[in-house]
Write a protein that holds these residues in place. Structure first.
Motif, short mmCIF file in Angstrom:
data_model
loop_
_atom_site.label_atom_id
_atom_site.label_comp_id
_atom_site.label_asym_id
_atom_site.label_seq_id
_atom_site.Cartn_x
_atom_site.Cartn_y
_atom_site.Cartn_z
N ALA A 165 2.80 -7.73 8.99
CA ALA A 165 4.01 -7.43 8.31
C ALA A 165 3.83 -6.60 6.86
CB ALA A 165 4.70 -9.08 8.00
N ASP A 166 2.97 -6.94 6.32
CA ASP A 166 2.61 -6.43 4.76
C ASP A 166 2.35 -4.82 5.29
OD1 ASP A 166 3.02 -8.61 3.35
OD2 ASP A 166 0.90 -8.86 3.07
N SER A 167 1.64 -4.62 6.46
CA SER A 167 1.23 -3.15 7.00
C SER A 167 2.58 -2.39 7.31
CB SER A 167 0.39 -3.37 8.04
OG SER A 167 -1.02 -3.86 7.64
N ILE A 168 3.12 -3.15 8.06
CA ILE A 168 4.65 -2.51 8.38
C ILE A 168 5.61 -1.94 7.03
CG2 ILE A 168 6.90 -2.96 9.52
CD1 ILE A 168 5.56 -4.51 11.69
N ASP A 169 5.64 -2.87 6.12
CA ASP A 169 6.36 -2.72 4.86
C ASP A 169 5.63 -1.36 4.19
OD1 ASP A 169 7.82 -4.77 5.33
OD2 ASP A 169 6.93 -6.10 3.94
N ALA A 170 4.44 -1.61 4.10
CA ALA A 170 3.65 -0.39 3.51
C ALA A 170 3.91 1.16 4.44
CB ALA A 170 2.32 -0.30 3.38
N VAL A 171 3.86 1.05 5.47
CA VAL A 171 4.16 2.39 6.46
C VAL A 171 5.60 2.74 6.00
CG1 VAL A 171 4.37 3.31 8.65
CG2 VAL A 171 2.48 2.09 7.97
N LYS A 172 6.71 1.73 5.81
CA LYS A 172 8.07 2.04 5.68
C LYS A 172 8.19 2.85 4.41
CE LYS A 172 10.17 -1.52 8.33
NZ LYS A 172 11.00 -2.72 8.56
N LEU A 173 7.34 2.48 3.25
CA LEU A 173 7.21 3.26 2.21
C LEU A 173 6.43 4.50 1.96
CD1 LEU A 173 6.47 0.12 -0.32
CD2 LEU A 173 8.69 1.18 0.15
N THR A 183 -2.14 5.74 4.95
CA THR A 183 -3.52 5.13 5.01
C THR A 183 -3.60 3.80 4.34
OG1 THR A 183 -4.70 7.18 4.54
CG2 THR A 183 -5.99 5.44 4.18
N LEU A 184 -3.87 2.87 5.29
CA LEU A 184 -4.02 1.47 4.54
C LEU A 184 -5.35 0.88 4.53
CD1 LEU A 184 -1.35 0.05 6.96
CD2 LEU A 184 -0.93 0.94 4.69
N LYS A 185 -5.94 0.07 3.33
CA LYS A 185 -6.85 -0.29 3.23
C LYS A 185 -6.85 -1.90 3.37
CE LYS A 185 -10.59 -1.04 -0.36
NZ LYS A 185 -10.98 -0.63 -1.71
N ILE A 186 -7.57 -2.55 4.54
CA ILE A 186 -7.30 -3.65 5.07
C ILE A 186 -8.47 -4.44 4.41
CG2 ILE A 186 -7.00 -5.10 6.96
CD1 ILE A 186 -4.95 -2.80 6.52
N LYS A 187 -8.04 -5.70 3.76
CA LYS A 187 -9.05 -6.62 3.23
C LYS A 187 -9.62 -7.42 4.26
CE LYS A 187 -9.44 -5.41 -1.16
NZ LYS A 187 -10.63 -4.86 -1.77
#
Length: 363
Positions: free
Chosen positions: A146-154, A158-162
């Motif tokens: 869910a957090d990843s979707i929110d980031a992509v919408k912004l 590139t996402l850094k996944i912990k």
């Protein structure tokens, strides 16, 4: 331009949501601000986060290092003798890299002001705009998706996944994120030293076999386990980046010479500031090894310094400077300009700071 005083203050900035890694959970940025005053009226600002689990620096240690060791050695020195000041700072005490970085940043701020030029232009001037990733804190696979979707919408590409909390769960986390963001978004992962070497190889190969298309993995094993780091690097196709294993130019040289990792993450708070980071960049250029510029949880003062370094040097190809966008507010007037993933620099002298709101200055 002579140094007349060094003042210290406390800055607290709440985060939009808790920041969770394999090492810690944080709810707010709690930093020490350094303010260097000069006889010409110019002021330089620096910043240090007390990140004890990584650098060993606590708030008390940062304050003590400046008050008991650094201030008395720098007061009276002239910015025209810049190399002398930087060498004096480095020799003032051992370790304490975050403290040294904060003072180093304030000095470079003044150095740029002395020449009426942005710091990035003095250091190389390769570009004035960069694109950062954004960090997805470790959580349940569903929450991270869910957090990843929110980031992509912004607009983040590139996402850094912990990861690094539980290897099997880490695989499910990555799978959940990849399923919701598709394959037009790059995924890089940061284990924060959370895996054993064989566990890292097993987990990363499972990700490879499942077609998750991981761009890179950051610090999969314990910082001091250089043999384990090299073992992972040699066994997997996913590029491996050294982070906590590299605190100094000497550390970087050892990693580069042994090929224990494919890339290096430079953080000003680990290496002691811009002066030492430039040495790491030079060695990486010789070995033709790409670098990332990263950060702890920091406000915009020290992040702006990192942006100037990234904009100055071509060898820095990966950007992880999302600290300010994770904060609920920005207390810093001036400095780098953040528009979600896009970070740009104005052509103001030094690091471009005007004022920092909310600092409680130490008397």
């Amino acid at each position: 331009m002579k140094i007349t005083d060094i003042r210290l203050g406390y800055l607290s900035v709440p985060l939009k949501q808790p920041f969770k890694t394999a090492l810690r959970t944080v709810n707010s940025v709690e930093d020490v601000i350094v303010k260097i005053e000069t006889d010409t009226g110019h002021i330089g600002y620096g910043e240090a986060p007390p990140t004890g689990v990584i650098t060993g620096d606590t708030t008390g240690a940062i304050i003590g290092a400046v008050e008991e060791h650094i201030r008395k050695r720098l007061i009276g020195l002239d910015l025209e003798n810049f190399e002398e000041i930087l060498l004096t700072l480095d020799k003032s005490l051992v370790h304490n890299t975050s403290t040294k970085a904060a003072v180093d940043i304030a000095l470079y701020d003044l150095y740029g002001q002395m020449f009426n030029a942005p710091v990035y232009k003095l250091l190389g001037g390769y570009r004035k705009e960069i694109i950062t990733d954004i960090t997805i804190s470790v959580d349940t696979p569903e929450k991270m998706a869910a957090d990843s979707i929110d980031a992509v919408k912004l607009g983040y590409t590139t996402l850094k996944i912990k990861v690094g909390v539980d290897a099997e769960q880490d695989f499910r986390r990555m799978k959940a994120v990849r399923e919701v963001v598709g394959y037009d978004v790059q995924l890089r992962i940061d284990a924060n030293q959370g895996w054993k070497p064989k566990e890292a190889v097993r987990t990363l190969k499972a990700m490879e076999d499942s077609g998750l298309q991981v761009e890179l993995v950051e610090q999969p094993v314990q910082a001091q386990d250089i043999e384990g780091l090299k073992f992972v690097t040699d066994q997997v196709s996913i590029p491996v980046m050294a982070d906590e294993s590299v605190f100094s130019p000497k550390d970087a040289l050892m990693i580069l010479h042994t090929r224990a990792a494919d890339m290096i993450n430079i953080k000003l708070m680990k290496c002691g500031g811009i002066h030492q980071a430039l040495k790491i960049c030079a060695m990486a250029e010789i070995y033709d090894v790409e670098c990332m510029i990263g950060c702890m949880l920091e406000a915009k003062v020290s992040i702006t310094a990192a942006v100037h370094l990234a904009c100055a040097k071509k060898i820095i190809t990966k950007i992880d400077l999302d600290g300010p966008v994770l904060c609920r507010e920005d207390p810093v007037q001036g400095g780098a300009i953040f528009e979600h993933s896009r970070i740009s620099l104005p052509d103001t002298a030094g690091l471009g700071f005007e004022h920092i709101n909310g600092v409680v200055w130490k008397s």
